[in-house]
Enzyme design. Structure first.
Site, PDB file in Angstrom:
ATOM      1  CG  HIS A   1      -0.145   0.432   2.479  1.00  0.00           C
ATOM      2  ND1 HIS A   1       0.877  -0.329   2.991  1.00  0.00           N
ATOM      3  CD2 HIS A   1      -0.225   1.547   3.243  1.00  0.00           C
ATOM      4  CE1 HIS A   1       1.374   0.303   4.049  1.00  0.00           C
ATOM      5  NE2 HIS A   1       0.728   1.420   4.229  1.00  0.00           N
ATOM      6  CB  CYS A   2       3.934   2.111   1.697  1.00  0.00           C
ATOM      7  SG  CYS A   2       3.223   1.814   3.327  1.00  0.00           S
ATOM      8  CB  ILE A   3       6.729   1.885  -2.337  1.00  0.00           C
ATOM      9  CG1 ILE A   3       7.409   1.568  -1.000  1.00  0.00           C
ATOM     10  CG2 ILE A   3       7.716   2.537  -3.297  1.00  0.00           C
ATOM     11  CD1 ILE A   3       7.771   2.774  -0.188  1.00  0.00           C
TER      12      ILE A   3
END
Length: 428
Positions: free
Chosen positions: A273-275
């Site tokens: 979900h982050c990068i």
């Protein structure tokens, strides 16, 4: 108690209240709820997905072993419900819902907007509300403060609102929740004090910043920093292959420098979900004010292109060995976005499989943690028993992955840069 609420263990009485309600029981919310419960708080977990609640009750969730133990021990003080109105009976709310981007790389704020609207609609005097979901700068004020004010609730006097970005690394047990520092930014000074008192019930290290906006920007910097460095090290991996060097040896040597360097490692792309998502919240917001950030934009473009580069490299490797990609039997080894998790969100493997299929390859995958998948192109596949193929692409290096079947003459494209098996390994 709402009829939708269901304790994992002993039931609370209808007159009971909760110390904290965690809205969203995904990979952030559930460990957060368990950490609060382990600290002795009465916890309510809220998630609209009945399937997720059933999986939690049955213990069929992707957690660290330590959190699975906490889940087994949560026989009292932890209740789960699909009814967000139950959160009104908690002294504090923690909002932990997904903030993805859509196929056009535009932030999808649907879940966050709904969760914040629900929290504001049911908020009561004295509650502390902490938003942890990554979002654009100003989202705490837009999505919580304004609807609370519209109800006549004064933030900093009647209710207390803060932003504290989540810092949970799925599959990584080296950083227990209690030991990871929490950044806290309150809408007002009193809000910050309330939020720190709440998070301090389980977190041992709190870092206060001047505002919710500073805390929101902190999270965007953390993940954009990672994205830029991942894009950079992938370029060094390509350059090292061209120059017939081992990029992992180079990184290991550079990491001996005790200052000014932090090791990042190349791979088939960036998932989770982050990068792949979070920096787009910054780019999207800055676009409104016509502020161009060429370094961040270039890094995100490079990350988006990486799975396609894996497909082209597979084509080249097969061609070098006398056959085409069309009609080739290709096995993808590991498809989760990172080692030792079941999570497929934004996994490069999904795009790689679609690219291989589009090129005419016959594609199988093996991943003991992911029994089945649906690619972005809609292809459904089930994990197959591993075995010889025209080409094996090593994608996710899960611990304990069975490699005994590999022969020394097996052609293997190592997209992990960490493979040490007996096959004929070629670098990505």
């Amino acid at each position: 108690m709402s009829s939708a609420a269901s304790p994992i263990g002993a039931r609370h009485t209808d007159s009971s209240t909760y110390d904290v309600a965690v809205i969203g029981l995904g990979y952030v919310g559930l460990p957060t709820a368990l950490a609060f419960h382990a600290a002795g708080l009465r916890v309510l977990g809220v998630d609209r997905d009945p399937g997720r609640l059933e999986a939690i009750r049955a213990g069929r969730v992707d957690l660290l072993d330590s959190d699975h133990q906490r889940l087994r021990e949560a026989r009292d003080g932890l209740t789960v419900t699909a009814d967000p109105a139950d959160a009104a009976r908690a002294d504090a709310l923690i909002i932990c819902v997904p903030t993805p981007v859509n196929r056009h790389l535009v932030p999808d704020l649907g879940a966050l907007t709904e969760a914040c609207a629900t929290a504001a609609a049911h908020a009561r005097d004295g509650q502390t509300i902490v938003l942890t979901s990554t979002s654009y700068v100003g989202s705490t004020r837009d999505l919580l403060v304004r609807p609370l004010a519209a109800r006549g609730l004064r933030v900093g006097t009647d209710v207390f609102v803060a932003f504290s970005p989540e810092r949970i690394d799925p599959g990584n047990d080296r950083h227990p929740h209690e030991e990871v520092p929490r950044v806290v930014g309150g809408v007002t000074p009193r809000c910050a004090v309330r939020a720190m008192a709440l998070l301090g019930r389980y977190a041992g290290d709190l870092h206060r910043v001047s505002s919710a906006e500073a805390a929101e920007m902190t999270k965007l910097l953390e993940n954009t920093f990672r994205a830029v460095n991942i894009a950079l090290v992938n370029e060094f991996a390509d350059a090292s292959r061209l120059l017939e060097l081992d990029v992992m040896e180079v990184i290991e040597a550079a990491a001996t420098k005790p200052y000014g360097f932090m090791p990042f490692f190349p791979g088939p792309g960036a998932g989770g979900h982050c990068i792949p998502c979070d920096p787009h919240y910054l780019l999207w917001q800055l676009k409104r004010d016509r502020l161009h950030t060429p370094l961040v934009s270039a890094a995100m473009n490079a990350i988006a292109m990486r799975p396609g580069q894996v497909v082209e490299r597979a084509r080249q490797v097969l061609s070098d060995h006398g056959r085409g990609l069309a009609g080739a039997d290709v096995l993808v080894l590991g498809v989760a976005y990172k080692p030792d998790v079941e999570d497929l969100r934004e996994s490069p493997a999904l795009e790689i499989i679609d690219g291989l299929l589009a090129a005419g390859a016959a594609v199988r995958y093996h991943d003991p943690r992911v029994p089945e998948l649906v690619t972005e192109g809609g292809t459904k596949l089930a994990s197959a028993e591993p075995g010889p193929a025209d080409l094996v692409i090593a994608h996710t290096p899960h611990q304990g992955l069975d490699l005994d079947w590999l022969r020394e003459d097996q052609l293997l494209l190592d997209a992990t840069y960490r493979f040490s098996g007996p096959a004929r390994r070629v670098a990505l």
